[in-house]
Design a protein around this motif. Structure first.
Motif, PDB file in Angstrom:
ATOM      1  N   TYR A  85      36.082 -48.979  -5.248  1.00 42.98           N
ATOM      2  CA  TYR A  85      35.578 -50.270  -4.807  1.00 42.98           C
ATOM      3  C   TYR A  85      34.063 -50.136  -4.694  1.00 42.98           C
ATOM      4  O   TYR A  85      33.567 -49.355  -3.879  1.00 42.98           O
ATOM      5  N   LEU A  86      33.368 -50.864  -5.544  1.00 41.95           N
ATOM      6  CA  LEU A  86      31.914 -50.734  -5.625  1.00 41.95           C
ATOM      7  C   LEU A  86      31.267 -51.896  -4.885  1.00 41.95           C
ATOM      8  O   LEU A  86      31.381 -53.049  -5.312  1.00 41.95           O
TER       9      LEU A  86
ATOM     10  N   ARG B 249      26.766 -55.704  -1.937  1.00 38.96           N
ATOM     11  CA  ARG B 249      26.228 -56.881  -1.253  1.00 38.96           C
ATOM     12  C   ARG B 249      26.316 -56.760   0.250  1.00 38.96           C
ATOM     13  O   ARG B 249      27.226 -56.151   0.799  1.00 38.96           O
TER      14      ARG B 249
ATOM     15  N   VAL C 112      30.585 -64.007   0.799  1.00 40.00           N
ATOM     16  CA  VAL C 112      31.911 -63.615   1.285  1.00 40.00           C
ATOM     17  C   VAL C 112      32.400 -62.294   0.669  1.00 40.00           C
ATOM     18  O   VAL C 112      33.417 -61.756   1.057  1.00 40.00           O
ATOM     19  N   TYR C 113      31.623 -61.775  -0.295  1.00 39.88           N
ATOM     20  CA  TYR C 113      32.132 -60.642  -1.070  1.00 39.88           C
ATOM     21  C   TYR C 113      32.483 -59.415  -0.212  1.00 39.88           C
ATOM     22  O   TYR C 113      33.489 -58.759  -0.448  1.00 39.88           O
TER      23      TYR C 113
ATOM     24  N   LEU D  67      33.463 -59.205   2.922  1.00 40.01           N
ATOM     25  CA  LEU D  67      34.700 -59.439   3.666  1.00 40.01           C
ATOM     26  C   LEU D  67      35.910 -59.416   2.737  1.00 40.01           C
ATOM     27  O   LEU D  67      36.900 -58.737   2.999  1.00 40.01           O
ATOM     28  N   GLU D  68      35.802 -60.133   1.618  1.00 42.98           N
ATOM     29  CA  GLU D  68      36.975 -60.213   0.745  1.00 42.98           C
ATOM     30  C   GLU D  68      37.204 -58.899  -0.013  1.00 42.98           C
ATOM     31  O   GLU D  68      38.322 -58.624  -0.426  1.00 42.98           O
ATOM     32  N   SER D  69      36.159 -58.109  -0.165  1.00 42.02           N
ATOM     33  CA  SER D  69      36.352 -56.777  -0.722  1.00 42.02           C
ATOM     34  C   SER D  69      37.144 -55.907   0.249  1.00 42.02           C
ATOM     35  O   SER D  69      38.091 -55.211  -0.130  1.00 42.02           O
TER      36      SER D  69
ATOM     37  N   GLU E  81      39.222 -56.889   2.407  1.00 50.52           N
ATOM     38  CA  GLU E  81      40.614 -57.353   2.417  1.00 50.52           C
ATOM     39  C   GLU E  81      41.407 -56.736   1.260  1.00 50.52           C
ATOM     40  O   GLU E  81      42.566 -56.367   1.421  1.00 50.52           O
ATOM     41  N   VAL E  82      40.773 -56.603   0.111  1.00 51.29           N
ATOM     42  CA  VAL E  82      41.457 -55.959  -1.019  1.00 51.29           C
ATOM     43  C   VAL E  82      41.739 -54.497  -0.697  1.00 51.29           C
ATOM     44  O   VAL E  82      42.824 -53.983  -0.958  1.00 51.29           O
TER      45      VAL E  82
ATOM     46  N   LEU F 233      42.221 -53.069   2.170  1.00 49.69           N
ATOM     47  CA  LEU F 233      43.297 -52.927   3.153  1.00 49.69           C
ATOM     48  C   LEU F 233      44.669 -53.169   2.519  1.00 49.69           C
ATOM     49  O   LEU F 233      45.629 -52.454   2.802  1.00 49.69           O
ATOM     50  N   ILE F 234      44.749 -54.181   1.663  1.00 52.55           N
ATOM     51  CA  ILE F 234      46.023 -54.434   0.984  1.00 52.55           C
ATOM     52  C   ILE F 234      46.295 -53.326  -0.033  1.00 52.55           C
ATOM     53  O   ILE F 234      47.399 -52.810  -0.141  1.00 52.55           O
TER      54      ILE F 234
ATOM     55  N   PHE G  64      36.588 -51.813  -9.108  1.00 49.45           N
ATOM     56  CA  PHE G  64      36.546 -53.181  -8.585  1.00 49.45           C
ATOM     57  C   PHE G  64      35.133 -53.431  -8.071  1.00 49.45           C
ATOM     58  O   PHE G  64      34.674 -52.758  -7.148  1.00 49.45           O
ATOM     59  N   SER G  65      34.434 -54.386  -8.689  1.00 44.70           N
ATOM     60  CA  SER G  65      33.053 -54.667  -8.273  1.00 44.70           C
ATOM     61  C   SER G  65      33.022 -55.897  -7.387  1.00 44.70           C
ATOM     62  O   SER G  65      33.607 -56.929  -7.730  1.00 44.70           O
ATOM     63  N   PHE G  66      32.329 -55.762  -6.281  1.00 43.81           N
ATOM     64  CA  PHE G  66      32.187 -56.918  -5.392  1.00 43.81           C
ATOM     65  C   PHE G  66      30.720 -57.138  -5.053  1.00 43.81           C
ATOM     66  O   PHE G  66      29.924 -56.249  -5.159  1.00 43.81           O
TER      67      PHE G  66
END
Lengths: 111, 130, 134, 101
Positions: C8-9, C12, C18-19, C21-23, C25-26, C28-29, C132-134
């Motif tokens: 997970y890169l 930001r 929002v990136y 936070l939503e990164s 979330e990914v 954790l799931i 995964f880039s965020f």
């Protein structure tokens, strides 16, 4: 929109019975929420509810079930750290049911 | 080869979903397989069927829906991101007590696990975003 | 299911978009899939891990405490680039303490964060099957 | 392992290209797409860095985006143009793709 009555006070809930304003949660609210789920709150239930609330306070998330079982096992003893034990307490699942009673955000249904 | 595609931006503001679409189309035309297209962040906005661009502009949503239909694509919209931004299917709208749903044909709402799974199962993951 | 090396890169800062936070979330799931997961923080991504975030006045949720749960989710490899910290006048002490328990060493608490050089980071990016880039 | 790095931001607005070029290793490639194609302009403040990178890695630009922006005649020598099918080929030819958003 629905609501529940807790010690004379009305609290709004969503269609599935989750509190809309989490700041309103009290232990009395937990009892009312549990009754609506046909869960009879015992000390064992409170242990899990309190654990969830503490976890949320510290980390700002409800733990995934496997994280919850592991952490409960560590804190409350290995005999309680398994999903069978948690599902006996909360038949509809610790993620959904216990979070609802504990006044935590509704799980998004992610996974 | 099997690709997974992540679309992280909505239509029209940024070019990301156009590029993603053109990439997917070229991949399919080239005989490759697209295992899943996952829409996340504002990317979920690609999935509303209530977009009405002027007739001389492309209709990004309809383009995706057609691609999905023509190639039986699995196009997944992240449920958590969709709920934040008001993209609902019938089941979710009902669960949330809302009076309507707006998801376009070919898209379906599911969890973030579908993104991870797509990344695991595909030979390559390609990310389009802003 | 095969095990893949997943990165997970994060580039930001939190809150401005929002990136971050939503990164998270990914991540954790994604932890449920038991893959070989690493997190990398470069450029403005390093701001995500700063101590002392207080979002009360902007009315947004402060999700920085959630990074401390990553150890519970068995996310143990968190790489932060030294050059990105330096460029922003930051050092390791400005970052959250993120730990995990090592079951092979009597559940000893260990640091999840490793501050690495840019050259090492280039190698880390290259070693992964999925980025995964965020 | 080889990596296809995609950059979609103008280097005059955001640091995606600059950041990406720090991590590219021999055998990897950079593909400029969307506003990222401005990174391929000759005689710009970024040209030196891009030329320097081309000593180690191949730099591609998505032709559709170059044409859309009217800069086809202004590109650095050595930048290779690809269409969307070429983009797909580049993804297959590298082990991983990393997007610099």
């Amino acid at each position: 929109m629905s609501s529940i009555e807790v010690a004379g006070k009305m609290m709004e809930t969503d269609e599935e019975g989750y509190l809309l304003n989490l700041a309103e949660w009290t232990e009395d609210a937990a009892k009312v929420l549990a009754a609506a789920e046909n869960v009879n709150m015992t000390d064992a239930h409170w242990e899990v509810i309190n654990f969830l609330r503490e976890y949320y306070d510290e980390y700002q998330i409800a733990p995934a079930v496997r994280v919850l079982t592991k952490a409960i096992g560590k804190k409350l003893g290995p005999e309680k750290g398994n999903s069978k034990y948690l599902y006996e307490l909360f038949p509809y699942g610790p993620a959904k049911q216990a979070c609802k009673i504990a006044g935590l955000p509704k799980p998004t249904g992610c996974v | 080869m099997k690709f997974a595609v992540l679309v992280s931006e909505g239509p029209y503001t940024h070019q990301a979903s156009d590029t993603a679409y053109n990439f997917c189309k070229a991949a399919l035309d080239g005989g490759h397989e697209i295992g899943r297209i996952f829409f996340y962040h504002d990317g979920v906005n690609n999935a509303t069927r209530y977009t009405v661009p002027p007739q001389d502009d492309r209709n990004i949503q309809q383009r995706w829906s057609k691609l999905a239909q023509d190639h039986q694509l699995d196009m997944v919209v992240c449920i958590a991101a969709a709920q934040r931004r008001g993209i609902m299917d019938e089941k979710e709208a009902k669960r949330q007590g809302l009076d309507g749903h707006n998801i376009a044909p070919g898209f379906h709402i599911s969890g973030l696990g579908q993104l991870i799974e797509a990344g695991i199962e595909a030979d390559r993951l390609v990310v389009f975003g802003d | 299911m095969a095990t893949k090396k997943m990165l997970y890169l994060n580039r930001r800062a939190p809150y401005g978009s929002v990136y971050a936070l939503e990164s998270l979330e990914v991540v954790l799931i994604g932890a449920a899939f038991e893959q070989d997961v690493s997190l990398a923080f470069i450029d403005d991504g390093v701001f995500q891990l700063l101590k002392g975030q207080n979002t009360a006045a902007v009315g947004m949720k402060n999700f920085s405490p959630t990074y401390k749960a990553l150890g519970d989710y068995d996310v143990r490899k968190i790489f932060v680039e030294k050059e990105s910290l330096d460029a922003r006048g930051l050092n390791r002490d400005d970052l959250l303490d993120l730990t995990y328990e090592d079951e092979n060493e009597g559940y000893a608490e260990k640091d999840s964060i490793q501050v690495v050089s840019r050259a090492d980071m280039a190698g880390i990016i290259e070693q992964n099957d999925v980025v995964f880039s965020f | 392992m080889s990596v296809l790095h995609t950059v979609n931001k103008s280097p005059f607005e955001r640091n995606g290209l600059e950041s990406c070029l720090r991590y590219v290793k021999k055998g990897s490639s950079v593909l400029l797409i969307e506003d990222g194609v401005f990174g391929a302009l000759a005689g710009s403040t970024t040209s030196t860095a891009v030329k320097g990178a081309m000593a180690n890695v191949a730099v591609y630009a998505l032709e559709a985006d170059v044409l859309a922006r009217g800069i086809k005649g202004k590109l650095l020598d050595g930048v290779k143009l690809v269409d969307y099918a070429g983009f797909v080929d580049l993804v297959t030819q590298h082990d991983t793709t990393s997007a610099w958003l």
